[in-house]
Write a protein that holds these residues in place. Sequence first.
Motif, PDB file in Angstrom:
ATOM      1  N   PRO A   1      23.726  29.492  37.014  1.00 29.53           N
ATOM      2  CA  PRO A   1      25.070  29.701  37.562  1.00 29.53           C
ATOM      3  C   PRO A   1      25.028  30.260  38.982  1.00 29.53           C
ATOM      4  CG  PRO A   1      24.498  31.473  36.057  1.00 29.53           C
ATOM      5  CD  PRO A   1      23.393  30.460  35.951  1.00 29.53           C
ATOM      6  N   SER A   2      26.074  29.974  39.736  1.00 31.01           N
ATOM      7  CA  SER A   2      26.234  30.555  41.067  1.00 31.01           C
ATOM      8  C   SER A   2      27.000  31.862  40.947  1.00 31.01           C
ATOM      9  CB  SER A   2      26.997  29.581  41.973  1.00 31.01           C
ATOM     10  OG  SER A   2      28.361  29.502  41.566  1.00 31.01           O
ATOM     11  N   LEU A   3      27.157  32.566  42.047  1.00 32.68           N
ATOM     12  CA  LEU A   3      27.880  33.839  42.027  1.00 32.68           C
ATOM     13  C   LEU A   3      29.355  33.646  41.708  1.00 32.68           C
ATOM     14  CD1 LEU A   3      26.232  35.631  45.080  1.00 32.68           C
ATOM     15  CD2 LEU A   3      25.909  36.149  42.654  1.00 32.68           C
ATOM     16  N   THR A   4      29.881  32.459  41.922  1.00 39.55           N
ATOM     17  CA  THR A   4      31.308  32.207  41.645  1.00 39.55           C
ATOM     18  C   THR A   4      31.539  31.642  40.253  1.00 39.55           C
ATOM     19  OG1 THR A   4      31.132  30.015  42.683  1.00 39.55           O
ATOM     20  CG2 THR A   4      31.871  31.849  44.071  1.00 39.55           C
ATOM     21  N   ASP A   5      30.480  31.473  39.479  1.00 34.53           N
ATOM     22  CA  ASP A   5      30.630  31.007  38.097  1.00 34.53           C
ATOM     23  C   ASP A   5      30.881  32.212  37.190  1.00 34.53           C
ATOM     24  OD1 ASP A   5      30.312  28.239  38.479  1.00 34.53           O
ATOM     25  OD2 ASP A   5      28.138  28.458  38.562  1.00 34.53           O
ATOM     26  N   TYR A   6      32.114  32.670  37.204  1.00 36.78           N
ATOM     27  CA  TYR A   6      32.471  33.871  36.450  1.00 36.78           C
ATOM     28  C   TYR A   6      32.584  33.584  34.959  1.00 36.78           C
ATOM     29  CZ  TYR A   6      33.653  35.840  41.011  1.00 36.78           C
ATOM     30  OH  TYR A   6      33.610  36.279  42.304  1.00 36.78           O
ATOM     31  N   ALA A   7      32.107  34.518  34.153  1.00 33.62           N
ATOM     32  CA  ALA A   7      32.216  34.380  32.703  1.00 33.62           C
ATOM     33  C   ALA A   7      33.679  34.270  32.296  1.00 33.62           C
ATOM     34  CB  ALA A   7      31.570  35.584  32.016  1.00 33.62           C
ATOM     35  N   ASP A   8      33.959  33.358  31.385  1.00 32.42           N
ATOM     36  CA  ASP A   8      35.317  33.099  30.876  1.00 32.42           C
ATOM     37  C   ASP A   8      36.280  32.638  31.968  1.00 32.42           C
ATOM     38  OD1 ASP A   8      34.065  34.164  28.677  1.00 32.42           O
ATOM     39  OD2 ASP A   8      35.678  35.498  28.111  1.00 32.42           O
ATOM     40  N   GLY A   9      35.752  32.309  33.142  1.00 22.41           N
ATOM     41  CA  GLY A   9      36.612  31.846  34.222  1.00 22.41           C
ATOM     42  C   GLY A   9      37.470  32.925  34.847  1.00 22.41           C
ATOM     43  N   ILE A  10      37.169  34.190  34.571  1.00 20.46           N
ATOM     44  CA  ILE A  10      37.945  35.308  35.113  1.00 20.46           C
ATOM     45  C   ILE A  10      37.211  35.876  36.330  1.00 20.46           C
ATOM     46  CG2 ILE A  10      38.920  37.592  34.650  1.00 20.46           C
ATOM     47  CD1 ILE A  10      38.950  36.829  31.681  1.00 20.46           C
ATOM     48  N   ASP A  11      37.858  35.869  37.470  1.00 16.20           N
ATOM     49  CA  ASP A  11      37.262  36.323  38.724  1.00 16.20           C
ATOM     50  C   ASP A  11      37.079  37.842  38.687  1.00 16.20           C
ATOM     51  OD1 ASP A  11      36.802  37.155  41.403  1.00 16.20           O
ATOM     52  OD2 ASP A  11      37.705  35.319  42.153  1.00 16.20           O
ATOM     53  N   THR A  12      35.844  38.273  38.498  1.00 14.83           N
ATOM     54  CA  THR A  12      35.546  39.702  38.364  1.00 14.83           C
ATOM     55  C   THR A  12      35.846  40.463  39.647  1.00 14.83           C
ATOM     56  OG1 THR A  12      33.727  39.011  36.913  1.00 14.83           O
ATOM     57  CG2 THR A  12      33.808  41.327  37.546  1.00 14.83           C
ATOM     58  N   VAL A  13      35.496  39.904  40.789  1.00 17.12           N
ATOM     59  CA  VAL A  13      35.723  40.593  42.061  1.00 17.12           C
ATOM     60  C   VAL A  13      37.213  40.758  42.323  1.00 17.12           C
ATOM     61  CG1 VAL A  13      35.416  40.458  44.567  1.00 17.12           C
ATOM     62  CG2 VAL A  13      33.528  39.821  43.039  1.00 17.12           C
ATOM     63  N   GLU A  14      37.981  39.710  42.094  1.00 14.31           N
ATOM     64  CA  GLU A  14      39.435  39.812  42.276  1.00 14.31           C
ATOM     65  C   GLU A  14      40.027  40.885  41.360  1.00 14.31           C
ATOM     66  OE1 GLU A  14      43.397  36.928  42.306  1.00 14.31           O
ATOM     67  OE2 GLU A  14      41.543  36.218  41.408  1.00 14.31           O
ATOM     68  N   PHE A  15      39.555  40.939  40.131  1.00 15.38           N
ATOM     69  CA  PHE A  15      39.998  41.970  39.186  1.00 15.38           C
ATOM     70  C   PHE A  15      39.703  43.368  39.720  1.00 15.38           C
ATOM     71  CE2 PHE A  15      38.373  44.880  35.869  1.00 15.38           C
ATOM     72  CZ  PHE A  15      39.555  45.140  35.194  1.00 15.38           C
ATOM     73  N   LEU A  16      38.504  43.558  40.235  1.00 15.50           N
ATOM     74  CA  LEU A  16      38.102  44.873  40.733  1.00 15.50           C
ATOM     75  C   LEU A  16      38.918  45.279  41.951  1.00 15.50           C
ATOM     76  CD1 LEU A  16      34.254  44.435  40.367  1.00 15.50           C
ATOM     77  CD2 LEU A  16      35.675  46.010  39.043  1.00 15.50           C
ATOM     78  N   LEU A  17      39.228  44.339  42.798  1.00 13.60           N
ATOM     79  CA  LEU A  17      39.985  44.644  44.021  1.00 13.60           C
ATOM     80  C   LEU A  17      41.461  44.932  43.730  1.00 13.60           C
ATOM     81  CD1 LEU A  17      38.448  42.022  46.478  1.00 13.60           C
ATOM     82  CD2 LEU A  17      37.911  44.458  46.294  1.00 13.60           C
ATOM     83  N   LYS A  18      41.998  44.320  42.698  1.00 12.78           N
ATOM     84  CA  LYS A  18      43.425  44.499  42.379  1.00 12.78           C
ATOM     85  C   LYS A  18      43.669  45.679  41.443  1.00 12.78           C
ATOM     86  CE  LYS A  18      44.977  39.755  43.119  1.00 12.78           C
ATOM     87  NZ  LYS A  18      45.633  38.554  42.506  1.00 12.78           N
ATOM     88  N   THR A  19      42.606  46.193  40.830  1.00 14.40           N
ATOM     89  CA  THR A  19      42.763  47.290  39.882  1.00 14.40           C
ATOM     90  C   THR A  19      43.052  48.612  40.599  1.00 14.40           C
ATOM     91  OG1 THR A  19      41.301  46.250  38.273  1.00 14.40           O
ATOM     92  CG2 THR A  19      41.604  48.624  38.100  1.00 14.40           C
TER      93      THR A  19
END
Length: 353
Positions: A335-353
Amino acid sequence: MTNLEQKIEAFVKLGDFFSEFCESANNSLEKTISDSPSIGTFRKKIELAKHKNGWFTKENIHHSISQWSEVLTANTIQKWLSAYNLSNNKEKRIAIIMAGNIPLVGFHDLLSVLITGNIALVKLSSNDQVLLPFITDHLIEIAPIFKNKVMYTEGKLEKFDAVIATGSNNTARYFEHYFGQKPNIIRKNRNSVAVLNGNETQQQLQNLGEDIFRYYGLGCRSVSKLMVPKGYNFDHFFEAIYSYKGIIDGAKYANNYDYNKAVYLMSEFQILENGFLLLKEGDSYASPIATLFYEYYESKEALYSKLKKDEEHIQCVVANDLLATEVDFGKTQKPSLTDYADGIDTVEFLLKT
């Protein structure tokens, strides 16, 4: 150099360390004179990880390290992060509950938390407690900026702002009960599927064997089911994957093969087998170790409909010119760095939390 640039540089150096280790591991000598003390220590940690978890073979651990060595480059990390605005992030404590099904399965979550400027409070799986602590210690040696940014705990998770938890459908209910009031990513069981049309080349089918057998099929990106057209001839498939026959030499895998074969035969299920893999027709996506489920499809339209309906159970779809999001044969465990598990963008989640 900015704070972010320091972090990127540190992970690039970690990638270089992984590359150095892989180069040393590929050397015909077990240990070369040029090995650094860190390489020697890493060897010992890998031996310990193998001892504690029989599924963590040296080959599979090395494969995971090799894949991360290819991903942790300056260009790759910068391209990954270019889609986000990290400048306004406020430091948070992120609890990470990791799975332990394959080596370093939680490393992407840790990387995402640290690179975005947060603190990681990590609860390791009992199946994978050796490798990641060594790697984070080495990362801190490379870049003291990460000192006190990673904490491991075996007890109750306390004083955190958000949680990333990976587990099964059963543990997900537990996670939702205890962490539902906090911002969270809670991952459940997912499996991967390969769609065949009967026109695949022998090389494509051989590559599919990598998707099936890597990590003994224990990863969410491991192919555990085939979708095949009516009348599909499995002889070509069995012929192409024969080179993976050595997997049966592993005692734990062989025990699962023998047990599942006995269960299926006693239950009078119709199965196909080749001495190291069982094929059984079934609706489920989650197949037991040493078993691959298969299901027939009537038409492309019916196939699209089923894959769409079941998308919450599917991590990857291996196919040839079928879907925009498909994965090439043999590439599910790269997988690449943008292949997020379950299709959920982890970085976006962290930035919006």
